[in-house]
Design an enzyme around this catalytic site. Structure first.
Site, PDB file in Angstrom:
ATOM      1  N   TYR A   1       0.828  -1.220   0.000  1.00 41.81           N
ATOM      2  CA  TYR A   1       0.000   0.000   0.000  1.00 41.81           C
ATOM      3  C   TYR A   1       0.856   1.262   0.000  1.00 41.81           C
ATOM      4  O   TYR A   1       0.531   2.234   0.676  1.00 41.81           O
ATOM      5  CB  TYR A   1      -0.897   0.048   1.247  1.00 41.81           C
TER       6      TYR A   1
ATOM      7  N   TYR B   1     -14.168  -4.515   4.335  1.00 41.49           N
ATOM      8  CA  TYR B   1     -12.847  -4.916   3.850  1.00 41.49           C
ATOM      9  C   TYR B   1     -12.712  -6.420   4.092  1.00 41.49           C
ATOM     10  O   TYR B   1     -12.886  -6.882   5.216  1.00 41.49           O
ATOM     11  CB  TYR B   1     -11.704  -4.184   4.587  1.00 41.49           C
TER      12      TYR B   1
ATOM     13  N   ASP C   1     -16.802 -12.685   8.653  1.00 40.64           N
ATOM     14  CA  ASP C   1     -15.355 -12.529   8.532  1.00 40.64           C
ATOM     15  C   ASP C   1     -14.854 -11.997   9.875  1.00 40.64           C
ATOM     16  O   ASP C   1     -14.928 -10.805  10.151  1.00 40.64           O
ATOM     17  CB  ASP C   1     -15.038 -11.555   7.384  1.00 40.64           C
TER      18      ASP C   1
ATOM     19  N   LYS D   1      -5.422 -13.467  11.548  1.00 41.72           N
ATOM     20  CA  LYS D   1      -4.714 -12.471  12.360  1.00 41.72           C
ATOM     21  C   LYS D   1      -4.237 -12.981  13.732  1.00 41.72           C
ATOM     22  O   LYS D   1      -3.175 -13.566  13.811  1.00 41.72           O
ATOM     23  CB  LYS D   1      -5.567 -11.208  12.450  1.00 41.72           C
TER      24      LYS D   1
HETATM   25  C1  LIG Z   1      -6.821  -8.505   7.489  1.00 36.92           C
HETATM   26  C2  LIG Z   1      -8.167  -8.878   7.047  1.00 36.92           C
HETATM   27  C3  LIG Z   1      -8.369  -9.706   5.932  1.00 36.92           C
HETATM   28  C4  LIG Z   1      -7.241 -10.182   5.070  1.00 36.92           C
HETATM   29  O1  LIG Z   1      -6.371 -11.035   5.742  1.00 36.92           O
HETATM   30  P1  LIG Z   1      -4.883 -11.258   5.144  1.00 36.92           P
HETATM   31  O2  LIG Z   1      -4.280 -12.249   6.091  1.00 36.92           O
HETATM   32  O3  LIG Z   1      -4.221  -9.932   5.163  1.00 36.92           O
HETATM   33  O4  LIG Z   1      -5.052 -11.798   3.778  1.00 36.92           O
HETATM   34  C5  LIG Z   1      -9.662 -10.052   5.605  1.00 36.92           C
HETATM   35  N1  LIG Z   1     -10.707  -9.639   6.328  1.00 36.92           N
HETATM   36  C6  LIG Z   1     -10.561  -8.854   7.415  1.00 36.92           C
HETATM   37  C7  LIG Z   1     -11.754  -8.450   8.196  1.00 36.92           C
HETATM   38  C8  LIG Z   1      -9.290  -8.437   7.798  1.00 36.92           C
HETATM   39  O5  LIG Z   1      -9.149  -7.628   8.846  1.00 36.92           O
END
Ligand SMILES: *Cc1c(COP(=O)(O)O)cnc(C)c1O
Length: 416
Positions: A18, A146, A237, A266
């Site tokens: 980015y 996102y 998500d 994460k």
């Molecule tokens: C960080 C994130 C992603 C992407 O995960 P990566 O490991 O960076 O591919 C997808 N959804 C959410 C809500 C996120 O915070």
């Protein structure tokens, strides 16, 4: 600070994430990590206000996670999950299923959050195809979303405010609805797309990278009911919200909603190794149960369920289980509220909000200071920059010591 030699050696070759290389200032070199702190080459330390993109929930270099990874490294660093099995992966799947509501019981382990979201989409799309509903190709997503940087996940991100505008129209077909709000006609708008949708996807309670926007449990309950009415699987998500970031172990618990698929990532490994998981309800797993090999879930990344990453996840989960994390986050939430409240009437600040271990200071676009300004005050803070707002936020390690948290507050107070 004099830049270390390795930074100079690599800077003509590294393409940063980015990053507008033409205008960006140099990245901050880090030579060591410990607790909530990053050590710089000149010995200075920065308190990390965002825990390496929200991963380092237990702080850096936790000896327990390191020990579990080291043990695994000696015995079995990696074998492919295709046709072979290893203990770290099998026990992790069992463990994650045990932490989630009972029906969410089949776990697919991959190496990044974006890929895990894609696997979730593939499960929903392929399950619809197997049911003879191949016309269900669309994904219902939300404004402010996102979900990652790969093609299908980019298509789910907010099309106006997000960073992926150059790729509009590629990936999967997505429609973006406003997150349900009291008094709106969400159900009507949802119904317009329902007959051609394979699934709906949302980040429950907090849309993070899209601007740290919060919504209520009721919004998620309405979404659950809309999905049930139209027979559409609901995907949560929880890559960012999972593992106590919103206070409960998963936001789904705080919301009182069970989705059909949940995506984790994460903090799963406590910020040590890349790993993410897609967990589906048995009912979806059964949609693939057949004599026809083509009806298998068609996915299998080379490094999926990497044993080192699985061992790190076990270490991280041990730590989450060892103490009352919900209680810890409740205390952190109160401190964030108190510490950020004085920023409310700073110039450019539109809103200050806190949920669990997420504290956000929303500002007029273009007004949040750059990371360098915070670094001068001993903090690493990296504001989100959207079209509609800048958002300076804190998502520190859940174990951040009080004095480090105070340092983050004073860096914000001195800089904004
Ligand atoms: C960080 C994130 C992603 C992407 O995960 P990566 O490991 O960076 O591919 C997808 N959804 C959410 C809500 C996120 O915070």
């Amino acid at each position: 600070m004099r830049a270390p030699d390795w930074l100079k050696l690599g800077e003509d070759h590294v393409w940063r994430p980015y990053c507008q290389h033409k205008t960006a200032s140099d990245p901050i070199p880090v030579v060591e990590t410990q607790g909530a702190r990053l050590r710089l080459p000149d010995g200075r330390e920065l308190v990390d206000g965002i825990a390496s993109w929200w991963t380092a929930a237990h702080g850096y270099n936790h000896p327990h996670i390191a020990a579990r990874v080291r043990e695994q490294l000696e015995v079995l660093p990696h074998v492919a999950f295709g046709g072979l099995a290893h203990e770290a992966g099998y026990t992790l799947a069992k463990r994650l299923a045990g932490l989630l509501p009972e029906e969410l019981d089949h776990v697919f382990l991959v190496e990044s959050g974006s890929v895990a979201v894609e696997v979730g989409l593939k499960i929903a799309l392929q399950a619809a195809f197997h049911r003879g509903e191949g016309h269900r190709r669309k994904v219902i997503a939300f404004e402010g979303a996102y979900h990652g940087d790969t093609f299908a996940t980019m298509a789910l991100c907010d099309p106006v405010d997000g960073m992926h505008r150059a790729f509009t129209g590629l990936g999967v077909e997505a429609v973006h609805l406003p997150v349900p709000k009291e008094g709106d006609d969400f159900e009507g708008r949802f119904a317009e797309h329902a007959s051609t949708a394979a699934c709906a996807i949302i980040e429950p309670l907090v849309q993070c990278a899209g601007g740290m926007r919060f919504h209520s449990p009721e919004a998620l309950q309405r979404l659950r009911r809309a999905c049930d009415t139209h027979g559409i699987p609901l995907v949560f998500d929880e890559i960012a919200t999972g593992f106590f970031r919103t206070g409960a172990i998963f936001a789904l618990e705080r919301a009182g909603v069970v989705p059909d698929i949940v995506v984790l990532g994460k903090a799963l490994t406590g910020g040590t190794l890349p790993l993410a998981a897609t967990v589906a309800k048995r009912e979806l797993f059964e949609a693939f149960w057949d004599d026809d090999p083509l009806k298998a879930l068609q996915h299998g990344p080379t490094y999926m369920a990497n044993p080192l990453a699985c061992a790190a996840a076990h270490g991280s989960l041990d730590l989450f289980e060892k103490e009352d994390m919900a209680e810890r986050v409740a205390r952190l939430e109160a401190r964030l509220e108190e510490g950020l409240a004085p920023l409310r009437d700073r110039p450019g600040v539109r809103d200050v909000r806190v949920l669990g271990a997420v504290g956000a200071v929303e500002m007029e676009p273009g007004t949040a200071p750059a990371s360098d300004a915070f670094a001068k005050r001993g903090a690493f803070i990296r504001p989100l920059r959207l079209r509609s707002a800048d958002v300076a936020y804190l998502m520190p390690p859940l174990t951040i010591p009080d004095e480090d948290l105070e340092l983050l507050f004073s860096a914000l107070a001195a800089t904004l």
